[in-house]
Each structure stands twice: as C-alpha cells, then as structure tokens.
Design a protein around this motif. Structure first.
Motif, short mmCIF file in Angstrom:
data_model
loop_
_atom_site.label_atom_id
_atom_site.label_comp_id
_atom_site.label_asym_id
_atom_site.label_seq_id
_atom_site.Cartn_x
_atom_site.Cartn_y
_atom_site.Cartn_z
N GLU A 36 -13.25 -0.73 9.12
CA GLU A 36 -12.43 0.07 8.22
C GLU A 36 -13.21 1.26 7.65
OE1 GLU A 36 -9.36 -3.14 6.24
OE2 GLU A 36 -11.44 -3.15 5.57
N ARG A 37 -14.49 1.05 7.36
CA ARG A 37 -15.33 2.14 6.84
C ARG A 37 -15.45 3.26 7.88
NH1 ARG A 37 -18.35 -2.06 4.22
NH2 ARG A 37 -19.84 -2.19 5.92
N HIS A 50 -8.67 -2.16 -1.55
CA HIS A 50 -10.02 -1.65 -1.72
C HIS A 50 -10.16 -1.04 -3.11
CE1 HIS A 50 -10.38 -2.51 2.46
NE2 HIS A 50 -9.43 -1.64 2.77
N ARG A 55 0.64 -6.21 1.26
CA ARG A 55 -0.76 -6.65 1.38
C ARG A 55 -1.16 -7.48 0.17
NH1 ARG A 55 -3.78 -1.17 2.21
NH2 ARG A 55 -5.49 -2.41 1.42
N ARG A 106 -14.47 -5.05 -0.47
CA ARG A 106 -15.06 -3.91 0.25
C ARG A 106 -14.37 -3.74 1.59
NH1 ARG A 106 -20.02 -6.03 -1.94
NH2 ARG A 106 -20.90 -4.47 -3.35
N ARG A 107 -14.45 -2.54 2.10
CA ARG A 107 -13.93 -2.28 3.44
C ARG A 107 -14.83 -2.96 4.46
NH1 ARG A 107 -10.27 2.06 3.14
NH2 ARG A 107 -10.49 3.26 1.23
N THR A 108 -14.23 -3.44 5.55
CA THR A 108 -15.03 -3.99 6.64
C THR A 108 -15.75 -2.84 7.33
OG1 THR A 108 -13.28 -3.74 8.27
CG2 THR A 108 -13.31 -5.82 7.03
N ASP A 124 0.86 -1.19 0.00
CA ASP A 124 0.00 0.00 0.00
C ASP A 124 0.90 1.24 0.00
OD1 ASP A 124 0.89 0.36 2.65
OD2 ASP A 124 -0.97 -0.35 3.52
N LYS A 177 -13.37 3.96 10.33
CA LYS A 177 -12.06 4.61 10.44
C LYS A 177 -11.84 5.56 9.27
CE LYS A 177 -7.17 3.50 10.99
NZ LYS A 177 -6.17 2.42 11.04
N PHE A 178 -12.18 5.11 8.07
CA PHE A 178 -12.02 5.91 6.86
C PHE A 178 -12.90 7.17 6.94
CE2 PHE A 178 -13.45 6.95 2.52
CZ PHE A 178 -12.22 7.24 1.94
N GLU A 211 -7.96 1.93 -4.67
CA GLU A 211 -6.82 2.20 -3.79
C GLU A 211 -5.51 2.06 -4.57
OE1 GLU A 211 -5.17 0.77 0.58
OE2 GLU A 211 -6.57 -0.51 -0.49
#
Length: 136
Positions: free
Chosen positions: A122-123, A13, A9, A117-119, A3, A125-126, A16
């Motif tokens: 994670e969503r 996403h 990784r 998709r983001r968990t 990343d 946090k984003f 990204e």
C-alpha cells in the motif's frame, strides 16, 4: 463506515477520511414538532468510554421524520493519527427535544474500526500515486 470511494471498511490509515452513516427511524405514533439533532461520537477501544469525542453532527427537520419514516445522515471525519482500535456511535435527539415513549433507543451500537499502518504494498502504491500527482 466507508472510505471516500464508498467502499465499506473496518481498517483505516492515520488521518484518512472516514464516512459514516446513521439512520433515524420514527417508530412512534406521532410526528416530531421540532428538528432533531443527530451526533456521532468516537471512543477508544471497542466500547463507548467516558472520553468520547464528537466527530460529526447533523439536523433532521421534523417534516423529514413523519411516523414510520427513516432518515439517513452522512458525516465524514478523519481517522485518528494514533494507531489502535476505536468505535463510532450515533445518537439521535441528543438535546432531548422530542418527547418520546422510549428514550433508551436513541443511540446505536458501537461500530468498531482500527487505525493501522499501510502495508509495504500500500505504501508503494501511495507513493506512486503521489509521484504522479506531483509530476503531472
């Protein structure tokens, strides 16, 4: 694959940025007389397919690849926006400009990655991060 923070990784996403590195090693007995092109390709699934897309390229100067030396090329691309499994390969001397004893070893094996998709965590946090950026 990494990343933007340099963390290795295999899941990214949609959209990204992904950094990839490829190494070229001169295993021959001579020095190339011309620059060498290296290209990175993305395919759907776990193996290279006929619809591979070029996602990055670079040029290695002949003087950088003397006998026995190695050169690392780093490129970045955005993950597909469609969820799924993909792979990346890197190929050196894609224009066949260097005369070689062994032409069959110019491409890497596939590096497999997924776009997911983001968990929910994670969503959140984003979204907190985006809120901070907007409100600062």
């Amino acid at each position: 694959l990494e990343d933007t923070n340099g963390k290795r990784r295999t899941v990214f996403h949609p959209g990204e940025q992904i950094k990839m590195k490829g190494q070229i090693k001169n295993t021959g007995n001579g020095n190339p007389s011309v620059a060498i092109t290296m290209k990175f390709y993305r395919s759907n699934g776990e193996s290279v397919d006929s619809n591979k897309q070029e996602v990055g390229d670079g040029t290695v100067q002949a003087s950088s690849l003397t006998t026995g030396s190695t050169h690392t090329e780093t490129e970045a691309f955005n993950a597909p926006t469609t969820l799924g499994t993909y792979n990346i390969t890197g190929c050196a001397d894609t224009g066949n400009t260097v005369t070689e004893d062994k032409e069959s070893n110019n491409c890497s094996k596939e590096v497999i990655f997924k776009v997911a998709r983001r968990t929910p965590e994670e969503r959140k946090k984003f979204l907190r991060l985006m809120d901070q950026i907007i409100n600062d």
